[in-house]
Design a protein around this motif. Structure first.
Motif, PDB file in Angstrom:
ATOM      1  N   TRP A  53      -8.911  51.665  55.975  1.00 20.44           N
ATOM      2  CA  TRP A  53      -9.923  50.818  56.903  1.00 20.44           C
ATOM      3  C   TRP A  53      -9.328  50.071  57.781  1.00 20.44           C
ATOM      4  O   TRP A  53      -8.216  49.790  57.516  1.00 20.44           O
ATOM      5  CB  TRP A  53     -10.582  49.844  55.491  1.00 20.44           C
ATOM      6  CG  TRP A  53     -11.304  50.525  54.431  1.00 20.44           C
ATOM      7  CD1 TRP A  53     -10.819  50.893  53.241  1.00 20.44           C
ATOM      8  CD2 TRP A  53     -12.504  51.142  54.576  1.00 20.44           C
ATOM      9  NE1 TRP A  53     -11.908  51.501  52.538  1.00 20.44           N
ATOM     10  CE2 TRP A  53     -12.982  51.624  53.404  1.00 20.44           C
ATOM     11  CE3 TRP A  53     -13.754  51.181  55.697  1.00 20.44           C
ATOM     12  CZ2 TRP A  53     -13.951  52.221  53.127  1.00 20.44           C
ATOM     13  CZ3 TRP A  53     -14.654  51.575  55.404  1.00 20.44           C
ATOM     14  CH2 TRP A  53     -15.141  52.134  54.126  1.00 20.44           C
ATOM     15  N   THR A  54     -10.029  49.523  58.819  1.00 20.58           N
ATOM     16  CA  THR A  54      -9.650  48.547  59.542  1.00 20.58           C
ATOM     17  C   THR A  54      -9.951  47.142  59.019  1.00 20.58           C
ATOM     18  O   THR A  54     -11.118  46.786  58.891  1.00 20.58           O
ATOM     19  CB  THR A  54     -10.309  48.695  61.061  1.00 20.58           C
ATOM     20  OG1 THR A  54     -10.029  50.158  61.514  1.00 20.58           O
ATOM     21  CG2 THR A  54      -9.797  47.686  61.991  1.00 20.58           C
ATOM     22  N   PRO A  55      -9.101  46.337  58.751  1.00 18.47           N
ATOM     23  CA  PRO A  55      -9.377  45.031  57.893  1.00 18.47           C
ATOM     24  C   PRO A  55      -9.554  43.861  58.827  1.00 18.47           C
ATOM     25  O   PRO A  55      -8.816  43.361  59.675  1.00 18.47           O
ATOM     26  CB  PRO A  55      -7.930  44.834  57.224  1.00 18.47           C
ATOM     27  CG  PRO A  55      -7.095  45.387  58.026  1.00 18.47           C
ATOM     28  CD  PRO A  55      -7.501  46.577  58.978  1.00 18.47           C
ATOM     29  N   TYR A  56     -10.420  43.092  58.309  1.00 18.60           N
ATOM     30  CA  TYR A  56     -11.086  42.008  58.937  1.00 18.60           C
ATOM     31  C   TYR A  56     -11.060  41.103  57.627  1.00 18.60           C
ATOM     32  O   TYR A  56     -11.511  41.177  56.583  1.00 18.60           O
ATOM     33  CB  TYR A  56     -12.606  41.827  59.727  1.00 18.60           C
ATOM     34  CG  TYR A  56     -12.554  42.710  60.681  1.00 18.60           C
ATOM     35  CD1 TYR A  56     -12.706  42.020  62.054  1.00 18.60           C
ATOM     36  CD2 TYR A  56     -12.537  44.038  60.751  1.00 18.60           C
ATOM     37  CE1 TYR A  56     -12.589  43.057  63.192  1.00 18.60           C
ATOM     38  CE2 TYR A  56     -12.456  44.909  62.064  1.00 18.60           C
ATOM     39  CZ  TYR A  56     -12.523  44.258  63.363  1.00 18.60           C
ATOM     40  OH  TYR A  56     -12.638  44.914  64.342  1.00 18.60           O
ATOM     41  N   GLY A  57     -10.799  39.597  57.927  1.00 12.56           N
ATOM     42  CA  GLY A  57     -11.063  38.684  56.945  1.00 12.56           C
ATOM     43  C   GLY A  57     -11.799  37.381  57.381  1.00 12.56           C
ATOM     44  O   GLY A  57     -11.534  36.866  58.745  1.00 12.56           O
ATOM     45  N   LEU A  58     -12.220  36.618  56.580  1.00  9.81           N
ATOM     46  CA  LEU A  58     -12.752  35.214  56.998  1.00  9.81           C
ATOM     47  C   LEU A  58     -12.458  34.387  55.822  1.00  9.81           C
ATOM     48  O   LEU A  58     -12.525  34.569  54.472  1.00  9.81           O
ATOM     49  CB  LEU A  58     -14.305  35.143  57.042  1.00  9.81           C
ATOM     50  CG  LEU A  58     -15.076  33.739  57.765  1.00  9.81           C
ATOM     51  CD1 LEU A  58     -14.606  33.475  59.034  1.00  9.81           C
ATOM     52  CD2 LEU A  58     -16.342  33.774  57.333  1.00  9.81           C
TER      53      LEU A  58
END
Length: 308
Positions: A130-135
């Motif tokens: 996965w291409t990871p993004y976070g908040l």
């Protein structure tokens, strides 16, 4: 931050039944007479609640930093040592969730972890394609996630326009929605950011369980930063309200080390003398770091799909 709820976020009903007023709760807890959703109706003590004001007060140098040396000035660093000791179990729990997600939406693609914490889940997601993004509103947690998981992590709360519509293939959120002042608004924002056909996984404490019935207001779910108390039925209702097709509801088995069980779970339920005795007996032995699975039914997860 003030929060006064006059109608249920799930069914819009305005009649509530007082339920509990736990000692550590930020306010009185009520139950909706119509759908059964349980929540803090009016926040009377907000010192533990993350809101828009606290999110905006993050120092600029920490907001985008990937330099681990910047953690030295951050109060959150004291929590990191315990998390790192528990990293193998956290990674195992992440893999369990990722395997469930892959049944409905396999990698590759963009994955957002809403409330990503220290980034252990994002690290596992990246390793699986996965291409990871976070908040993440806590700056030290967000910094560590950027540095270690190589993820695109924003230090903020979720706002209108934070992400473009139809952007993510998968969105996850673990142990976050119980804290949110506006869970319905945030769910709507996440649904918009999800691609058609994409999946959303939310995990929260389960209020509809035998241990809550037994312990009542003394249950560990009732703490200073918990505002919302979901059950399988109310999660199902709110997903359907925001046009998410429910594909699975389950109670996850949580893997943990014996060390974590004694120091964290034991600290909530056992006398300190018992904890000290178990620590002295087991610390330094292979058993101390041994993993095991625990499922008491007091955690619930739901997976929903955005219609094509």
């Amino acid at each position: 931050m003030s929060r006064e709820i006059n109608s249920c976020i799930i069914c819009d009903n305005a009649a509530f039944q007082p339920l509990y007023y736990p000692l550590r709760s930020p306010g009185r807890i009520v139950r909706c007479d119509h759908c059964g959703f349980i929540f803090v109706q009016s926040v009377e003590n907000n010192r533990s609640i993350i809101d828009e004001l606290s999110a905006r007060q993050v120092e600029d140098r920490l907001r985008c930093s990937r330099d681990l040396d910047d953690l030295a000035d951050c109060w959150e660093e004291t929590e990191l040592t315990a998390k790192l000791a528990e990293a193998p179990a956290l990674q195992a729990n992440a893999v369990d969730a990722l395997e469930r997600i892959a049944r409905y939406c396999p990698p590759p693609g963009r994955l957002l972890d809403f409330g990503c914490g220290w980034g252990f889940f994002l690290d596992a997601a990246k390793a699986r394609g996965w291409t990871p993004y976070g908040l993440e509103p806590l700056p030290g947690h967000a910094l560590y996630s950027r540095a270690k998981a190589g993820a695109d992590v924003l230090t903020d709360i979720l706002r209108d326009g934070t992400y473009q519509d139809d952007f993510f293939d998968v969105i996850t959120s673990f142990q976050v929605f119980e804290h949110l002042p506006d869970p319905a608004g945030d769910l709507s924002r996440l649904q918009k950011a999800l691609k058609p056909g994409g999946v959303l996984l939310i995990e929260v404490p389960n209020i509809d369980t035998w241990s809550v019935s037994l312990l009542g207001k003394r249950h560990r779910h009732f703490v200073a930063d918990h505002l919302n108390f979901f059950s399988p039925s109310t999660l199902d209702l709110i997903f359907r309200k925001y046009d998410l097709e429910v594909v699975e509801i389950y109670s996850p088995t949580r893997k943990m080390s014996v060390r974590h069980f004694v120091s964290t779970w034991g600290g909530r339920t056992m006398p300190q003398g018992v904890i000290n005795g178990m620590t002295n007996l087991l610390q330094g032995t292979p058993i101390w770091q041994k993993q095991f699975g625990l499922n008491l039914g007091d955690i619930v997860a739901i997976i929903g799909r955005k219609p094509l």
